[in-house]
Scaffold this motif. Structure first.
Motif, short mmCIF file in Angstrom:
data_model
loop_
_atom_site.label_atom_id
_atom_site.label_comp_id
_atom_site.label_asym_id
_atom_site.label_seq_id
_atom_site.Cartn_x
_atom_site.Cartn_y
_atom_site.Cartn_z
N TYR A 105 7.31 -8.62 12.56
CA TYR A 105 6.49 -8.08 11.47
C TYR A 105 5.02 -8.34 11.72
O TYR A 105 4.62 -9.46 12.03
CB TYR A 105 6.90 -8.71 10.14
CG TYR A 105 6.00 -8.36 8.98
CD1 TYR A 105 5.98 -7.06 8.46
CD2 TYR A 105 5.17 -9.31 8.40
CE1 TYR A 105 5.15 -6.73 7.39
CE2 TYR A 105 4.34 -8.99 7.33
CZ TYR A 105 4.34 -7.70 6.84
OH TYR A 105 3.51 -7.38 5.79
N ASN A 106 4.21 -7.30 11.58
CA ASN A 106 2.76 -7.43 11.67
C ASN A 106 2.16 -6.62 10.55
O ASN A 106 2.38 -5.40 10.47
CB ASN A 106 2.25 -6.94 13.03
CG ASN A 106 0.79 -7.28 13.26
OD1 ASN A 106 0.01 -7.39 12.32
ND2 ASN A 106 0.42 -7.46 14.53
N ASN A 154 -0.01 1.44 17.35
CA ASN A 154 -0.38 0.95 16.03
C ASN A 154 0.13 1.91 14.95
O ASN A 154 0.37 3.10 15.22
CB ASN A 154 -1.90 0.75 15.92
CG ASN A 154 -2.69 2.04 15.93
OD1 ASN A 154 -2.74 2.76 14.92
ND2 ASN A 154 -3.29 2.37 17.07
N MET A 192 6.71 -6.14 21.20
CA MET A 192 5.78 -5.55 20.22
C MET A 192 4.43 -5.21 20.84
O MET A 192 3.73 -4.31 20.37
CB MET A 192 5.59 -6.50 19.04
CG MET A 192 6.77 -6.58 18.10
SD MET A 192 6.44 -7.64 16.67
CE MET A 192 5.30 -6.63 15.72
N SER A 193 4.07 -5.90 21.90
CA SER A 193 2.79 -5.65 22.55
C SER A 193 2.72 -4.24 23.14
O SER A 193 1.62 -3.74 23.43
CB SER A 193 2.54 -6.68 23.65
OG SER A 193 3.57 -6.62 24.64
N LYS A 224 8.34 -7.54 4.11
CA LYS A 224 8.00 -8.15 5.40
C LYS A 224 8.78 -7.49 6.54
O LYS A 224 9.25 -8.16 7.46
CB LYS A 224 8.25 -9.66 5.36
CG LYS A 224 7.40 -10.41 4.35
CD LYS A 224 5.93 -10.37 4.76
CE LYS A 224 5.05 -11.23 3.86
NZ LYS A 224 4.91 -10.73 2.48
N ASP A 270 8.07 -4.53 9.34
CA ASP A 270 6.94 -3.82 9.92
C ASP A 270 6.95 -2.34 9.53
O ASP A 270 7.99 -1.67 9.59
CB ASP A 270 6.99 -3.94 11.45
CG ASP A 270 5.65 -3.63 12.11
OD1 ASP A 270 5.25 -2.44 12.09
OD2 ASP A 270 5.02 -4.56 12.64
N ASN A 275 -0.92 -5.96 10.01
CA ASN A 275 -2.12 -5.24 10.43
C ASN A 275 -1.73 -3.85 10.93
O ASN A 275 -1.13 -3.70 11.99
CB ASN A 275 -2.84 -6.01 11.53
CG ASN A 275 -4.14 -5.37 11.96
OD1 ASN A 275 -4.48 -4.25 11.55
ND2 ASN A 275 -4.89 -6.07 12.79
N SER A 329 -2.87 -2.82 14.46
CA SER A 329 -2.41 -3.59 15.61
C SER A 329 -1.50 -2.74 16.48
O SER A 329 -0.56 -2.12 16.00
CB SER A 329 -1.66 -4.84 15.14
OG SER A 329 -1.17 -5.58 16.24
#
Length: 259
Positions: free
Chosen positions: A52-53, A88, A83-84, A126, A128, A55, A58
């Motif tokens: 979960y992010n 976004n 996830m990288s 929570k 993503d 932003n 991101s």
């Protein structure tokens, strides 16, 4: 044109299981006795929260050629993208708005309501926002008027959730009905789990997103091969991985992988 597979119903939540059980073939089935009040359902599993992010900016810009680029994923969760490598959310939303929601017939106002619902439920649960959007595209192509399917249990709404509280889009209460569809698929229904419950079920998913997605689609998980359809869609988890990286659902990508 959009792939027909994107309109297939989910089978995961149609299975009337009531306990997490280990079967003789080493797979694990969904538990439904872990549901909590829907409005309070939130991912608490530490491993699950790692996916979960909050932003929305991101991530990267996604595939340069979203209609033709498709990477083949199979095997265990460790084979799927980190996830990288995800795009976004804002870029992903614009892509899906252009290539899925608009062609499927959602109005500009309806699209704005879907976006609002995703952001709201993602923050509360929570989960993503990119994952919620990917599931929406995979289950209904974002069609707010999508019908229900029935494989023993009725699956309805944008995320084709298990016995959804809302069986059809309500044009008189468009935002409320769209938000309910997103909530049902993400935070579960009284009859079956959503993404939150699957993330929190350590025995089933170990909090790993890719196991969660296989369970959401087929109701069981073969940890050694997440492309084992178990009566559902073999390409499902691979499709989700590609949506998250910038695939728009067009082309013959899954077929080229042998799915």
């Amino acid at each position: 044109m959009l792939l027909q597979l994107l309109l297939l119903p989910i089978l995961a939540l149609a299975l009337p299981v009531t306990n997490t059980t280990d079967s003789s073939d080493g797979t694990t089935e969904i538990s439904t006795n872990i549901l909590v009040s829907q409005s309070k359902a939130v991912v608490t599993n530490k491993a699950g929260l790692a996916f979960y992010n909050a932003n929305l900016n991101s991530g990267n810009a996604g595939y340069a050629n979203p209609g033709t680029t498709y990477s083949c994923y199979s095997g265990p969760a460790s084979n799927f993208p980190a996830m990288s490598k995800w795009m976004n959310f804002n870029a992903m939303w614009k892509l899906m708005q252009q290539d899925a929601l608009t062609p499927i017939g959602d109005t500009v106002n309806e699209q704005a309501m879907v976006l609002k619902a995703i952001k709201q439920v993602s923050k509360q649960a929570k989960v993503d926002a990119r994952v919620i959007l990917a599931v929406i595209i995979g289950e209904s192509t974002g069609n707010v008027r999508v019908g229900c399917t029935n494989n023993g249990v009725q699956n309805c709404g944008l995320m084709q959730s298990h016995n959804s509280k809302l069986t059809a889009f309500n044009p008189n209460k468009p935002q409320a009905s769209i938000t309910q569809m997103v909530r049902d698929g993400t935070q579960g229904t009284p009859s079956g789990p959503g993404l939150v419950q699957l993330f929190n079920d350590d025995k089933l998913s170990n909090g790993n997103l890719w196991n969660v997605l296989r369970a959401y689609n087929s109701g069981s998980v073969d940890y050694d091969n997440l492309s084992d359809a178990m009566g559902a869609t073999a390409a499902y988890v691979s499709n989700m991985a590609n949506f998250l990286q910038g695939w728009n659902g067009w082309g013959s990508g899954p077929a080229n992988c042998g799915f």
